[in-house]
Design a protein around this motif. Structure first.
Motif, PDB file in Angstrom:
ATOM      1  N   ARG A   1      -2.986  -7.609 -54.575  1.00 17.55           N
ATOM      2  CA  ARG A   1      -2.382  -7.722 -55.910  1.00 17.55           C
ATOM      3  C   ARG A   1      -2.966  -6.696 -56.876  1.00 17.55           C
ATOM      4  NH1 ARG A   1      -3.127 -13.244 -58.218  1.00 17.55           N
ATOM      5  NH2 ARG A   1      -1.553 -12.567 -59.698  1.00 17.55           N
ATOM      6  N   VAL A   2      -4.285  -6.532 -56.847  1.00 17.95           N
ATOM      7  CA  VAL A   2      -4.934  -5.556 -57.726  1.00 17.95           C
ATOM      8  C   VAL A   2      -4.480  -4.143 -57.366  1.00 17.95           C
ATOM      9  CG1 VAL A   2      -7.146  -4.549 -58.424  1.00 17.95           C
ATOM     10  CG2 VAL A   2      -6.950  -7.021 -58.125  1.00 17.95           C
ATOM     11  N   GLY A   3      -4.487  -3.841 -56.078  1.00 17.41           N
ATOM     12  CA  GLY A   3      -4.075  -2.511 -55.630  1.00 17.41           C
ATOM     13  C   GLY A   3      -2.621  -2.219 -55.929  1.00 17.41           C
ATOM     14  N   ASP A   4      -1.773  -3.224 -55.751  1.00 15.20           N
ATOM     15  CA  ASP A   4      -0.342  -3.048 -56.046  1.00 15.20           C
ATOM     16  C   ASP A   4      -0.136  -2.770 -57.532  1.00 15.20           C
ATOM     17  OD1 ASP A   4       2.544  -3.262 -55.267  1.00 15.20           O
ATOM     18  OD2 ASP A   4       2.452  -4.953 -56.684  1.00 15.20           O
ATOM     19  N   ALA A   5      -0.826  -3.512 -58.387  1.00  6.63           N
ATOM     20  CA  ALA A   5      -0.700  -3.290 -59.831  1.00  6.63           C
ATOM     21  C   ALA A   5      -1.203  -1.898 -60.212  1.00  6.63           C
ATOM     22  CB  ALA A   5      -1.470  -4.364 -60.605  1.00  6.63           C
ATOM     23  N   GLY A   6      -2.295  -1.459 -59.596  1.00 11.34           N
ATOM     24  CA  GLY A   6      -2.811  -0.128 -59.873  1.00 11.34           C
ATOM     25  C   GLY A   6      -1.877   0.964 -59.382  1.00 11.34           C
TER      26      GLY A   6
ATOM     27  N   ASN B   1      -0.889   0.523 -72.443  1.00 13.63           N
ATOM     28  CA  ASN B   1       0.052   0.472 -71.334  1.00 13.63           C
ATOM     29  C   ASN B   1       0.001  -0.922 -70.706  1.00 13.63           C
ATOM     30  OD1 ASN B   1       1.374   0.677 -68.833  1.00 13.63           O
ATOM     31  ND2 ASN B   1       0.768   2.815 -68.577  1.00 13.63           N
ATOM     32  N   PRO B   2       1.130  -1.659 -70.696  1.00 14.27           N
ATOM     33  CA  PRO B   2       1.103  -3.017 -70.141  1.00 14.27           C
ATOM     34  C   PRO B   2       0.801  -3.040 -68.640  1.00 14.27           C
ATOM     35  CG  PRO B   2       3.345  -2.398 -70.775  1.00 14.27           C
ATOM     36  CD  PRO B   2       2.438  -1.315 -71.253  1.00 14.27           C
ATOM     37  N   LEU B   3       1.156  -1.982 -67.913  1.00 10.88           N
ATOM     38  CA  LEU B   3       0.840  -1.926 -66.480  1.00 10.88           C
ATOM     39  C   LEU B   3      -0.667  -1.796 -66.257  1.00 10.88           C
ATOM     40  CD1 LEU B   3       3.710   0.392 -65.168  1.00 10.88           C
ATOM     41  CD2 LEU B   3       3.500  -2.084 -64.886  1.00 10.88           C
ATOM     42  N   ILE B   4      -1.309  -0.984 -67.083  1.00  8.99           N
ATOM     43  CA  ILE B   4      -2.764  -0.853 -66.981  1.00  8.99           C
ATOM     44  C   ILE B   4      -3.432  -2.166 -67.372  1.00  8.99           C
ATOM     45  CG2 ILE B   4      -4.797   0.285 -67.967  1.00  8.99           C
ATOM     46  CD1 ILE B   4      -3.164   2.842 -68.168  1.00  8.99           C
ATOM     47  N   ASP B   5      -2.903  -2.823 -68.407  1.00 12.99           N
ATOM     48  CA  ASP B   5      -3.472  -4.101 -68.842  1.00 12.99           C
ATOM     49  C   ASP B   5      -3.386  -5.140 -67.721  1.00 12.99           C
ATOM     50  OD1 ASP B   5      -3.996  -2.937 -71.291  1.00 12.99           O
ATOM     51  OD2 ASP B   5      -2.246  -3.819 -72.280  1.00 12.99           O
ATOM     52  N   ARG B   6      -2.249  -5.204 -67.026  1.00 12.22           N
ATOM     53  CA  ARG B   6      -2.080  -6.164 -65.922  1.00 12.22           C
ATOM     54  C   ARG B   6      -3.038  -5.838 -64.779  1.00 12.22           C
ATOM     55  NH1 ARG B   6      -1.616 -11.026 -64.205  1.00 12.22           N
ATOM     56  NH2 ARG B   6      -0.508 -11.230 -62.249  1.00 12.22           N
ATOM     57  N   HIS B   7      -3.154  -4.561 -64.454  1.00 10.35           N
ATOM     58  CA  HIS B   7      -4.076  -4.124 -63.407  1.00 10.35           C
ATOM     59  C   HIS B   7      -5.508  -4.510 -63.766  1.00 10.35           C
ATOM     60  CE1 HIS B   7      -5.931  -1.668 -60.328  1.00 10.35           C
ATOM     61  NE2 HIS B   7      -6.498  -0.873 -61.222  1.00 10.35           N
ATOM     62  N   GLN B   8      -5.867  -4.305 -65.015  1.00 12.93           N
ATOM     63  CA  GLN B   8      -7.224  -4.627 -65.463  1.00 12.93           C
ATOM     64  C   GLN B   8      -7.484  -6.138 -65.432  1.00 12.93           C
ATOM     65  OE1 GLN B   8      -8.196  -3.159 -69.358  1.00 12.93           O
ATOM     66  NE2 GLN B   8     -10.357  -3.633 -69.141  1.00 12.93           N
ATOM     67  N   GLU B   9      -6.495  -6.932 -65.822  1.00  9.15           N
ATOM     68  CA  GLU B   9      -6.652  -8.396 -65.776  1.00  9.15           C
ATOM     69  C   GLU B   9      -6.930  -8.859 -64.351  1.00  9.15           C
ATOM     70  OE1 GLU B   9      -3.085 -10.111 -67.323  1.00  9.15           O
ATOM     71  OE2 GLU B   9      -3.382  -9.266 -69.321  1.00  9.15           O
ATOM     72  N   LEU B  10      -6.158  -8.350 -63.403  1.00  7.70           N
ATOM     73  CA  LEU B  10      -6.350  -8.728 -62.008  1.00  7.70           C
ATOM     74  C   LEU B  10      -7.690  -8.209 -61.471  1.00  7.70           C
ATOM     75  CD1 LEU B  10      -2.745  -8.066 -60.665  1.00  7.70           C
ATOM     76  CD2 LEU B  10      -3.861 -10.301 -60.925  1.00  7.70           C
ATOM     77  N   ALA B  11      -8.042  -6.990 -61.858  1.00  6.78           N
ATOM     78  CA  ALA B  11      -9.294  -6.393 -61.369  1.00  6.78           C
ATOM     79  C   ALA B  11     -10.511  -7.159 -61.881  1.00  6.78           C
ATOM     80  CB  ALA B  11      -9.370  -4.930 -61.791  1.00  6.78           C
ATOM     81  N   ASP B  12     -10.430  -7.698 -63.099  1.00 12.22           N
ATOM     82  CA  ASP B  12     -11.556  -8.455 -63.643  1.00 12.22           C
ATOM     83  C   ASP B  12     -11.828  -9.734 -62.848  1.00 12.22           C
ATOM     84  OD1 ASP B  12     -12.039  -6.569 -65.601  1.00 12.22           O
ATOM     85  OD2 ASP B  12     -10.914  -7.638 -67.157  1.00 12.22           O
ATOM     86  N   ILE B  13     -10.827 -10.265 -62.180  1.00 11.95           N
ATOM     87  CA  ILE B  13     -10.990 -11.471 -61.354  1.00 11.95           C
ATOM     88  C   ILE B  13     -11.527 -11.126 -59.967  1.00 11.95           C
ATOM     89  CG2 ILE B  13      -9.753 -13.436 -60.341  1.00 11.95           C
ATOM     90  CD1 ILE B  13      -7.728 -13.124 -62.656  1.00 11.95           C
ATOM     91  N   MET B  14     -11.373  -9.881 -59.543  1.00 10.01           N
ATOM     92  CA  MET B  14     -11.738  -9.478 -58.180  1.00 10.01           C
ATOM     93  C   MET B  14     -13.190  -9.757 -57.845  1.00 10.01           C
ATOM     94  SD  MET B  14     -10.195  -8.140 -55.549  1.00 10.01           S
ATOM     95  CE  MET B  14     -11.075  -9.201 -54.457  1.00 10.01           C
TER      96      MET B  14
END
Length: 184
Positions: A166-171, A75-88
């Motif tokens: 940003r992380v929360g919005d993506a999630g 899922n590209p939405l999950i992938d984007r959320h995960q990318e942002l979360a890894d930077i958190m």
């Protein structure tokens, strides 16, 4: 680490701690940096809040990875959320270090500006010697360090607040995208 708590995925439970605690720590860090009265009363509490939130970020990301594995990837939405979360973690760690440094420099500065004076001499009449505090001038090095720590804390607080959004919005978009489309 368990993947479920009473039948619910661990990820949303832990994430809510991070999503609440990090913005509180960010706001507290800004207030600690710019308001000396808040710094004296609540500065170390802000450090503790930031440290706890920082410790929970890896738990949240690990539980999210476990949830993604259980749901199946792709899922590209999950992938984007995960990318942002890894930077958190880096934002949270920066916030914790900066507000801790601010409080260390503040404490050193307070100790330097308030030195005990010589105790009063006991006149033999049963009076107890007391210490008085005298104010001294703060060193230039500590003043510069305090200003740098204040600026770093404000900058990292703002950056952390923006990134947690940003992380929360993506999630949230990942979870609620289909619900919004079905309500139309």
């Amino acid at each position: 680490m368990p993947e479920l708590i009473t039948g619910l995925p661990l990820h949303p439970l832990i994430v809510h701690f991070v999503v609440v605690l990090l913005p509180i720590a960010s706001l507290g860090a800004i207030l600690t940096a710019v308001w000396p009265a808040v710094r004296r009363r609540f500065g170390w509490l802000t450090v503790a809040a930031a440290a706890v939130a920082t410790a929970l970020v890896p738990v949240a990301t690990t539980s999210g990875e476990n949830l993604e594995t259980g749901l199946g990837g792709g899922n590209p939405l999950i992938d984007r959320h995960q990318e942002l979360a890894d930077i958190m973690i880096w934002w949270a760690l920066g916030l914790t270090v900066s507000v801790a440094a601010l409080m260390i420099v503040h404490t050193m500065s307070e100790r330097q500006t308030r030195t005990p004076a010589a105790p009063e001499i006991d006149d033999g009449g049963g009076s107890v010697a007391t210490e008085t505090m005298t104010a001294t001038k703060r060193s230039t090095g500590l003043t510069v360090a305090l200003v740098v720590a204040m600026l770093a804390t404000v900058g990292l607080s703002i950056g952390t607040g923006i990134h947690i959004y940003r992380v929360g919005d993506a999630g949230a978009r990942t979870v609620w995208q289909d619900v919004g489309e079905n309500l139309k």
